[in-house]
Design a protein around this motif. Structure first.
Motif, PDB file in Angstrom:
ATOM      1  N   ARG A 152       0.834  -1.206   0.000  1.00  0.00           N
ATOM      2  CA  ARG A 152       0.000   0.000   0.000  1.00  0.00           C
ATOM      3  C   ARG A 152       0.872   1.260   0.000  1.00  0.00           C
ATOM      4  N   LYS A 153       1.963   1.231   0.777  1.00  0.00           N
ATOM      5  CA  LYS A 153       2.895   2.374   0.783  1.00  0.00           C
ATOM      6  C   LYS A 153       3.581   2.520  -0.574  1.00  0.00           C
ATOM      7  N   GLN A 156       1.186   4.146  -2.948  1.00  0.00           N
ATOM      8  CA  GLN A 156       1.083   5.570  -2.642  1.00  0.00           C
ATOM      9  C   GLN A 156       2.280   6.327  -3.215  1.00  0.00           C
ATOM     10  N   ARG A 157       3.467   5.792  -3.011  1.00  0.00           N
ATOM     11  CA  ARG A 157       4.687   6.454  -3.465  1.00  0.00           C
ATOM     12  C   ARG A 157       4.779   6.479  -4.996  1.00  0.00           C
ATOM     13  N   TYR A 159       2.505   6.136  -7.313  1.00  0.00           N
ATOM     14  CA  TYR A 159       1.434   6.871  -7.990  1.00  0.00           C
ATOM     15  C   TYR A 159       1.261   8.287  -7.434  1.00  0.00           C
ATOM     16  N   GLU A 160       2.151   8.658  -6.516  1.00  0.00           N
ATOM     17  CA  GLU A 160       2.164  10.002  -5.924  1.00  0.00           C
ATOM     18  C   GLU A 160       0.798  10.385  -5.368  1.00  0.00           C
ATOM     19  N   LEU A 161       0.248   9.474  -4.559  1.00  0.00           N
ATOM     20  CA  LEU A 161      -1.057   9.708  -3.939  1.00  0.00           C
ATOM     21  C   LEU A 161      -0.882  10.496  -2.642  1.00  0.00           C
ATOM     22  N   ASP A 163      -2.636  10.271   0.082  1.00  0.00           N
ATOM     23  CA  ASP A 163      -2.888   9.407   1.234  1.00  0.00           C
ATOM     24  C   ASP A 163      -2.614   7.959   0.844  1.00  0.00           C
ATOM     25  N   MET A 164      -2.299   7.160   1.850  1.00  0.00           N
ATOM     26  CA  MET A 164      -2.091   5.744   1.577  1.00  0.00           C
ATOM     27  C   MET A 164      -3.411   5.126   1.128  1.00  0.00           C
ATOM     28  N   PRO A 165      -3.398   4.376   0.011  1.00  0.00           N
ATOM     29  CA  PRO A 165      -4.636   3.772  -0.460  1.00  0.00           C
ATOM     30  C   PRO A 165      -5.096   2.650   0.469  1.00  0.00           C
ATOM     31  N   GLU A 169      -8.752  -0.006  -2.554  1.00  0.00           N
ATOM     32  CA  GLU A 169      -8.237   0.848  -3.623  1.00  0.00           C
ATOM     33  C   GLU A 169      -7.069   0.184  -4.345  1.00  0.00           C
TER      34      GLU A 169
END
Length: 195
Positions: A152-153, A156-157, A159-161, A163-165, A169
């Motif tokens: 999940r991290k 996030q990293r 895809y430059e999200l 918040d953590m999905p 998601e």
């Protein structure tokens, strides 16, 4: 997979020689039973702590040549003494008993989803544990352990999200990686190691 997802294409290009199966050889497991034990130990704790506790469990098992039926008889206090919580000690004993009774027999012949369903019916084995153990043991190309915190991290990293999905998601995003979700996850995990 590359053409459907430019972010994943970038990760693949960054690690063109990634051996997806190499990480499995580094794990101290040789059967589905051991992979399930490894996953149960690792539930909701750091990788470092999980590896230390699992090493003690393995030493306990190997040191006295305990089969699943014998492990099922190890007192909870002895299992707690190697670092397991009371609940995980109970799960380990239960899994050992069910394994001795044949609960894992024939799973290698089933499609992933069927094997997963049989495993999650066991106490202490949820989707993360089942998927992880099946992936470790059989190396299927299309298993996504979407609840894994590191994955999940990594999503996030990469895809430059902001918040953590959530697990859901990550699972939804992973649909575009079929039938190679495990391999896609391997590149995402690799991206965290090279960060």
């Amino acid at each position: 997979m590359r053409t459907q997802d430019p972010v994943l294409q970038r990760l693949i290009d960054a690690s063109p020689d990634l051996d997806y199966h190499a990480w499995r050889a580094t794990l101290p497991v040789s059967s589905l039973f051991e992979a399930l034990l490894y996953q149960i130990v690792g539930q909701q704790i750091s990788v470092t702590a999980a590896n230390a506790i699992y090493a003690r469990l393995r030493k306990l098992l190997i040191g006295v040549q305990r089969a699943p039926a014998q492990l099922a008889q190890v007192p909870v206090a002895e299992l707690r003494g190697i670092g397991l919580s009371a609940r995980k000690a109970e799960y380990v004993r239960y899994l050992a008993q069910r394994t001795a009774e044949g609960a894992l027999d024939g799973l290698e012949k089933l499609p992933h989803e069927e094997a997963r369903q049989r495993l999650v019916a066991l106490r202490g084995v949820g989707p993360w544990t089942a998927d992880g153990a099946l992936l470790i043991t059989y190396g299927h190309a299309d298993v996504l352990v979407s609840g894994d915190l590191v994955l999940r991290k990594a999503v996030q990293r990469a895809y430059e999200l902001p918040d953590m999905p959530t697990e859901q998601e990550v699972a939804a995003r992973g649909e575009q990686w079929r039938p190679y979700r495990s391999i896609a996850a391997g590149y995402l995990f690799e991206s965290m190691l090279s960060a």
